[in-house]
Structures are given as C-alpha cells and as structure tokens.
Design a protein around this motif. Structure first.
Motif, short mmCIF file in Angstrom:
data_model
loop_
_atom_site.label_atom_id
_atom_site.label_comp_id
_atom_site.label_asym_id
_atom_site.label_seq_id
_atom_site.Cartn_x
_atom_site.Cartn_y
_atom_site.Cartn_z
N GLY A 163 -1.00 -19.58 -9.57
CA GLY A 163 -1.44 -18.48 -10.44
C GLY A 163 -0.74 -17.18 -10.13
N GLU A 164 -0.64 -16.32 -11.20
CA GLU A 164 0.00 -15.03 -11.06
C GLU A 164 -1.01 -13.92 -11.35
OE1 GLU A 164 3.36 -14.83 -13.56
OE2 GLU A 164 4.45 -16.49 -12.58
N THR A 165 -0.86 -12.82 -10.74
CA THR A 165 -1.73 -11.66 -10.93
C THR A 165 -1.26 -10.86 -12.15
OG1 THR A 165 -2.11 -11.56 -8.56
CG2 THR A 165 -2.68 -9.59 -9.85
N ARG A 198 -1.41 -7.46 -14.25
CA ARG A 198 -1.70 -6.06 -14.01
C ARG A 198 -2.16 -5.37 -15.30
NH1 ARG A 198 0.19 -4.57 -9.08
NH2 ARG A 198 1.63 -6.03 -8.06
#
Length: 400
Positions: free
Chosen positions: A358-360, A362
């Motif tokens: 998974g990626e954060t 913003r």
C-alpha cells in the motif's frame, strides 16, 4: 673383423615370462649374464636390445628357461638388492645417468630385516607344470593370496609413513577393500601389489585425518630411543618426500618405479629423495649411508610387531561398507526424486503477480470521531423515528 651374433630373441614380454617361469629375479639373471639389473630391466621392457656375445648368452639362457626343467635354475632365497644412487655405464655401452635408477644397497647385516618392509617372496614355480584339469583360483582365493603376500609388510610401511599404528592398519584394510570392490580391474593389473600400496599410501596421507577426534592426540612413540629419533625425522619431512624415501630406501623400488607410483617425473623424484636423505643425515649422521638407512627403516618397522586383519574379515567389511553406501546413495536419490515430485505437484500452474504494498495518499483530511448532534440533526432523527418504517406510508421523495 667383427663377428656378428644375430641370434633371434623372443618379444620383451615373453622374456619376462620365461624369467618368472624359471623363478629368477632380475638381479639373479643379471648376475648370470654378467650385466647390471637395469640392463635386464631394459631388455624386458623393450627399451634396449642386447647385441654381440651378450645377445647369444641371453638367447641360450631363455631357451633353457623355456624347457620344462630349466638346467640349474633355483628359486630366489633373498629379496633382491639394488645398486647405489649413482650408476656407471653398463655392458650395453649406454652412458651413465645422473639420476638414481634403482633401490638402496642393503648392508651386510640387513638380510634378516629386509622382509620387514618388502613383501614375502612369491611362491616359487614347481618343475612340473600344473595339471590342465586343476580348477583355477576363485576371486576370493586370489584375493586372499594377494592379501597374505602384501598386507603384513604394507602395514609396517604405512606405520613409518604416518607414525600411527591404528591408521596404518585402517589404511591397509581400506586399500584391500577397494581392491576387492574393483577386483576385475586389479586382477589383470600388471603389478597388483603396487596398486594396493599406492591406494594405502594415498589414504594414509590424506589431510582429512587431522579433523578426526582420535587423531588429534599423538600415539605412544616407540620404546627404543633410536627408533623414536628416526620416526620423528621422518614425520618432519613433507609427505611427498617421506613417501619417496620410503619407497626407494625402504621398499627398494627403482627410481622410475618410485616416480611412477608417486605421480612425479624422474628428476623430481630424484630431488625429493636427495633432499629427504640430506634432512635425515642432518639429524642422524649415522644414517647418511643408504644401506644403513635401509637397515634402520626395516628394524624400526619390525620392532612394532603390527599385525593385519584376516582376509575374510577384510572382504566382509568391504562388502558391508559397499552395501551401506549403496543403500545411502539409493535413499538420497529417492529423497531428491520425492522432493522434486512434491515441488512439481504443489507449484502453481499460472502466473500470479504479487500484490504491491500500500501507498500513502497525501491531502486527505484525517477521519474524526463522531461528536454531539446539533439541534437540526436531533429534529431530523426524531421525525424519522416517528414515521412508519415500511408500507405505503413510508417517506417518498417529492419531485419539485
């Protein structure tokens, strides 16, 4: 005017067979013809051919040996000796060679200890030829005869090579077990004792013995001080030098045979021998003479009274070891086949790409916890609860 003696001679291999048939050693045959042992060896290997009166005498002697009862032929009584390190020109007119070409010259009192390192004399042939109806030797009988001929002296030789009694016995047993497993090859070898001796020496000098627990501590040294000193000097030599010195000055092999058995060239074997003799003479000056060194080697080996196992025990142990390793190899092969089959059975049949991590993201406001309801929200909730939950009276959106 030169007289020509063009007497026909049998082939080199037949010359050696006739000499062995008459129970003559190369040294004895050389003494009868008035030549050196190296000259007879060259005649039997085909490297040179006699000429002149020597050819005529040699042909007459071989013709006499070809008869059923060779005139004046006696069995050898002692192990044959060899000349010194340097040799001069022989009767064939060949130039002298700087390399040592034969074994050491035993001392005058070394006849009683020569058999301590050299094998016992081979059984002499009888004057009456064997009956064609007598059954041939079985492989087990031939192996037992070779073991009885070589094993006692080979154990003593290996002790001088390693300084360990148990390792000497084990090396000889392993060598004969390998010979029994490859008996069809060893039985037709031109020199089976050399085959077994080389195998025993290779096993005894293996560097892997130093990692065995029982070989980390030295064995008790010989009781005699002179024997201890000689054994200490031998063990300080490099293994290749020690082996060359034992084969040449102890066993009594010639330099070409020593070089062949140690898998070295003749000049390399000569250098090893000279350096080993110099090292022994530096520590023990009384052994500077080759004949004295030969006698001391034989005496040191004979004082230990090492005994070899019985031939049936060696054969049975070898067969048991061969069965063990065969079963171990089969078990390992079956395990590999089973692991391969299980891998093929459980492996996926199509490609499944891995799930990326998974990626954060913003810019998204964080979720907040629910707080108290406002007045408008409380009124809406009360209205919804007051209305019917189902049926035609339920709330419907109005179109405006």
């Amino acid at each position: 005017m030169t007289q020509c003696f063009d007497t026909p001679l049998p082939p080199p291999r037949e010359r050696r067979r006739l000499r062995e048939k008459g129970s003559l050693t190369q040294a004895q045959l050389a003494a009868r013809l008035g030549v050196s042992r190296e000259t007879v060896r060259a005649w039997e290997t085909g490297r040179s051919t006699p000429s002149g009166r020597k050819r005529d005498s040699y042909a007459k002697l071989l013709a006499g040996l070809a008869d059923e009862r060779p005139p004046g032929v006696t069995a050898p009584q002692k192990a044959e000796s060899a000349p010194e390190l340097t040799t001069g020109p022989d009767e064939t007119g060949e130039p002298p060679t700087p390399d040592p070409a034969s074994g050491p010259e035993p001392g005058p009192d070394s006849d009683s200890v020569t058999t301590a390192l050299a094998p016992a004399p081979a059984p002499t042939a009888t004057a009456t030829p064997p009956s064609p109806l007598s059954p041939p030797l079985t492989p087990a009988q031939a192996f037992d005869a070779l073991y009885a001929f070589c094993a006692p002296a080979l154990v003593r030789q290996t002790y001088l090579l390693t300084g360990r009694r148990e390792l000497a016995r084990e090396s000889v047993e392993r060598a004969f077990q390998a010979a029994w497993q490859r008996w069809p090859e060893v039985a037709v070898d031109p020199d089976p004792p050399s085959w077994v001796r080389a195998t025993a020496y290779e096993y005894a000098l293996s560097p892997w013995h130093r990692f065995r627990p029982r070989h980390r501590h030295p064995e008790p040294p010989p009781a005699d001080a002179s024997d201890r000193a000689l054994l200490d000097v031998l063990l300080t030599l490099p293994p290749s030098y020690r082996r060359t010195l034992l084969l040449y000055d102890g066993v009594g092999l010639g330099l070409p045979e020593t070089a062949a058995e140690t898998e070295a060239s003749t000049p390399a074997a000569a250098n090893r021998l000279l350096h080993a003799r110099a090292a022994v003479a530096a520590r023990l000056p009384e052994l500077a003479e080759p004949r004295e060194l030969h006698s001391r080697l034989a005496e040191t080996a004979s004082t230990e009274r090492l005994r070899a196992a019985k031939p049936p025990a060696v054969r049975s142990d070898g067969e048991r070891r061969a069965r063990y390793w065969t079963r171990a190899a089969i078990a390992i092969t079956v395990a590999i086949i089973g692991a391969t089959a299980l891998t093929l059975r459980s492996a996926p049949t199509r490609y499944e790409p891995p799930v990326p991590p998974g990626e954060t993201v913003r810019g998204v406001p964080p979720r907040t916890a629910p707080g108290p309801l406002s007045a408008a929200e409380l009124a809406l909730r009360a209205k919804l609860r007051a209305e019917a939950a189902n049926g035609p009276e339920r709330l419907l959106p109005e179109l405006r």
